[in-house]
Design a protein around this motif. Structure first.
Motif, PDB file in Angstrom:
ATOM      1  N   ARG A 174     -13.028   4.463 -14.656  1.00 32.90           N
ATOM      2  CA  ARG A 174     -13.187   3.391 -15.644  1.00 32.90           C
ATOM      3  C   ARG A 174     -13.493   2.063 -14.958  1.00 32.90           C
ATOM      4  N   ILE A 205     -12.395  -0.763 -15.593  1.00 37.03           N
ATOM      5  CA  ILE A 205     -11.172  -1.558 -15.431  1.00 37.03           C
ATOM      6  C   ILE A 205     -10.455  -1.232 -14.100  1.00 37.03           C
ATOM      7  N   GLU A 206     -10.647  -0.007 -13.613  1.00 40.45           N
ATOM      8  CA  GLU A 206      -9.991   0.398 -12.365  1.00 40.45           C
ATOM      9  C   GLU A 206     -10.544  -0.365 -11.157  1.00 40.45           C
ATOM     10  N   ILE A 232     -10.736  -3.434 -10.904  1.00 43.36           N
ATOM     11  CA  ILE A 232      -9.893  -4.622 -10.690  1.00 43.36           C
ATOM     12  C   ILE A 232      -8.866  -4.323  -9.595  1.00 43.36           C
ATOM     13  N   MET A 233      -8.228  -3.141  -9.713  1.00 46.58           N
ATOM     14  CA  MET A 233      -7.219  -2.764  -8.711  1.00 46.58           C
ATOM     15  C   MET A 233      -7.875  -2.479  -7.368  1.00 46.58           C
ATOM     16  N   LYS A 274      -8.614  -5.733  -5.611  1.00 47.20           N
ATOM     17  CA  LYS A 274      -7.368  -6.356  -5.188  1.00 47.20           C
ATOM     18  C   LYS A 274      -6.795  -5.634  -3.960  1.00 47.20           C
ATOM     19  N   ASN A 275      -6.727  -4.310  -4.050  1.00 53.58           N
ATOM     20  CA  ASN A 275      -6.109  -3.544  -2.959  1.00 53.58           C
ATOM     21  C   ASN A 275      -6.933  -3.551  -1.686  1.00 53.58           C
ATOM     22  N   TYR A 276      -8.241  -3.600  -1.836  1.00 54.21           N
ATOM     23  CA  TYR A 276      -9.110  -3.528  -0.657  1.00 54.21           C
ATOM     24  C   TYR A 276      -9.628  -4.896  -0.225  1.00 54.21           C
ATOM     25  N   TRP A 332     -11.822  -6.781  -1.596  1.00 60.20           N
ATOM     26  CA  TRP A 332     -13.268  -6.635  -1.655  1.00 60.20           C
ATOM     27  C   TRP A 332     -13.842  -7.714  -2.576  1.00 60.20           C
TER      28      TRP A 332
END
Lengths: 150, 407
Positions: A82, A84-85, A87-88, A91-93, A95
């Motif tokens: 999706r 929307i995924e 966004i995470m 944030k996590n990478y 990027w």
């Protein structure tokens, strides 16, 4: 009979080629890849590999020293379902660049399975495709130079 | 017209079959998992049900969170203090001498001039479990190695497996790296970590023996203490897995499970067998539509390599064991991911087999990968407390958990 088989092969090829072109066309328009410019796609599965983004990224950064950043754009193709995924993922990478949900791009663009990075020219020709172990600044530079000199 | 009738008949039969198959696993309820901008799941890699709470781990989005099992509402997300990684030591040769690990957070606050790399650095949770008054998060740590008293010009990002202990009452958080032993047995978080008498049973591998072709001693299951210190090898890879070239790769690590008698049950995903490590019994799975050994035997005879098989059939091997469960009556359930994708056949589904407590086959069901409402079945777990199957489902918009009972 022979003619029918040849005709069928022709149509199958035509369908495949147009599918590749359609997929690239969408990316080309989205990222505004003009003639003489290149688009690098970095494929990443966030669950599989923690460094799979930083290796191609550092190599592309290295290339950016000799080639204009606008000339070689890059975007991460992320194996999530999706929008929307992303966004995470960002944030996590950490990027800060473009990224896309992976819509089976490797298959649609007729790339080798399991590759980590692919570079296209503005017409959709594959200039380079590499596994993570193969991603190197000098190799990308060589592939780009060869294409530019054509 | 004839074609249209055929399509209609096919559609009706498919729907009928799906309903029939799913009806054996009675749907008690299905809840939608609440997400917000702080909690967006990509992959529910593990879940546990305790009382009215579901504990969810996502190794793709780096999330551990608790939800209400009645309605799926979000109760709490756990945030990891990445600075805990500063305490990781480099004993037992994890990294070269003169270097220590620090967290990315410390690195960037101490040296603000350093550019952040696009890399997942921190704590990536594989599975979070309730244990006594704690939540144990078995995770992958990615600290940065730095030369003591200087900035390492060749900044290296570590890849260490370990556990984060979150104390529910004191809110205290501590982190323990899984240490290898002096024989190069490295514990890993790849499969379900068992907790037995306060010890962790985790998958592991031995790089040295693999390199030296010492194939009789390729550890695959190891015991480590609660502080992450290596204790002993519990199991080694079966000979057929080594001889076939499957070794540690290609679904090589065992699926693990602790039965009602606290016996360690394992299965190697490709081998179609269940091993009871406590009683030394081996059980062959029955009623399989296709046989992996058709290919594995060719690999053992040197007529096929795992890579050739992968290129030939993107499903790799037809049967891949996913999970083993046991209900409160002692019956075992084995979930198998059935995948045939070659030039002649295309078949992808789940097979769940039921065996009695002595491993006599009772029954089985086949489930489509996607249900009638277009929801994909991502994984199956079992709640012993509730005696229920938990199916993780996902559609284009949401994640769901379906609670099902075998009837």
């Amino acid at each position: 009979m022979k003619k029918i088989v040849l005709l069928m092969i022709f149509f199958v090829n035509l369908t495949l080629v147009s599918a590749v072109n359609d997929t690239f066309q969408i990316l080309k328009e989205k990222y505004d890849v003009k003639e003489g410019e290149y688009l690098a796609l970095i494929f990443i599965d966030p669950g599989e590999c923690d460094k799979c983004l930083s290796i191609p990224y550092t190599q592309l950064e290295c290339i950016s020293q000799s080639i204009n950043r606008k000339t070689l754009q890059f975007t991460a193709i992320v194996k999530v379902d999706r929008e929307i995924e992303l966004i995470m993922f960002k944030k996590n990478y950490n990027w800060n660049y473009d990224c896309e949900v992976d819509r089976d791009f490797q298959k649609k663009l007729e790339l080798k399975e399991g590759i980590s990075m692919a570079i296209f020219d503005s017409k959709g020709n594959i200039i380079s495709q590499m596994t993570l172990q193969e991603v190197r600044c000098d190799r990308i530079q060589k592939d780009l130079k060869e294409n530019i000199s054509k | 017209m004839k074609m249209l009738i055929r399509i209609l008949i096919f559609c009706c039969i498919s729907t009928f079959n799906n309903n029939l198959l799913l009806s054996k696993l009675k749907n008690i309820k299905t809840i939608q998992i609440e997400e917000n901008y702080e909690v967006i799941y990509s992959n529910i890699s593990y879940l546990e049900l305790k009382n009215d709470t579901i504990l969810i781990s996502d190794n793709k989005s780096n999330i551990v969170a608790m939800h209400n099992s009645k309605d799926g509402s979000l109760i709490k997300r756990f945030y990891f203090n990445n600075n805990l990684l500063d305490g990781l030591n480099n004993k037992n040769g994890i990294f070269r001498e003169g270097y220590s690990y620090i967290s990315a957070d410390t690195m960037f606050s101490k040296y603000p001039g350093i550019r952040k790399l696009p890399t997942k650095i921190g704590i990536s949770p594989h599975q979070a479990k309730f244990y006594n008054n704690n939540i144990l998060v078995f995770a992958n740590f990615n600290p940065i190695s730095i030369q003591i008293n200087a900035i390492d010009t060749n900044m290296n990002i570590g890849n260490i497996n370990g556990v984060v202990k979150l104390n529910m009452t004191s809110k205290q958080m501590s982190v323990y790296a899984f240490m290898p032993d002096d024989k190069n047995n490295y514990p890993l978080n790849y499969s379900n970590i068992l907790i037995l008498n306060d010890k962790f049973i985790s998958s592991c591998w031995n790089s040295k023996n693999l390199k030296n072709n010492n194939f009789d001693s390729l550890s695959c299951l190891c015991q480590i203490d609660e502080n992450g210190i290596f204790e002993k090898v519990i199991a080694t890879l079966p000979k057929e897995q080594v001889k076939s070239g499957l070794e540690y790769s290609w679904f090589g690590y065992p699926i693990t499970f602790l039965n009602n008698k606290q016996e360690i049950i394992i299965a190697f995903p490709a081998l179609q067998k269940i091993y009871n490590l406590t009683t030394n019994d081996t059980i062959d799975l029955v009623n399989l539509q296709y046989d992996n050994y058709k290919y594995i035997n060719e690999m053992i005879d040197g007529e096929l390599t795992p890579m050739e098989q992968y290129n030939k059939n993107i499903g790799f091997l037809p049967n891949i064991i996913g999970n083993i469960f046991q209900d409160n009556s002692g019956n075992y359930y084995v979930t198998i991911y059935l995948r045939i994708l070659d030039s002649t056949t295309e078949e992808v589904k789940y097979q769940i087999q039921k065996y009695d407590k002595n491993w006599n086959f009772i029954d089985e069901i086949f489930l489509p990968i996607e249900d009638n409402a277009g929801k994909q079945i991502l994984r199956t777990e079992y709640s012993v407390d509730e005696d229920l199957f938990l199916f993780v489902l996902k559609d284009s918009e949401h994640f769901y958990i379906s609670f099902r009972r075998w009837e």
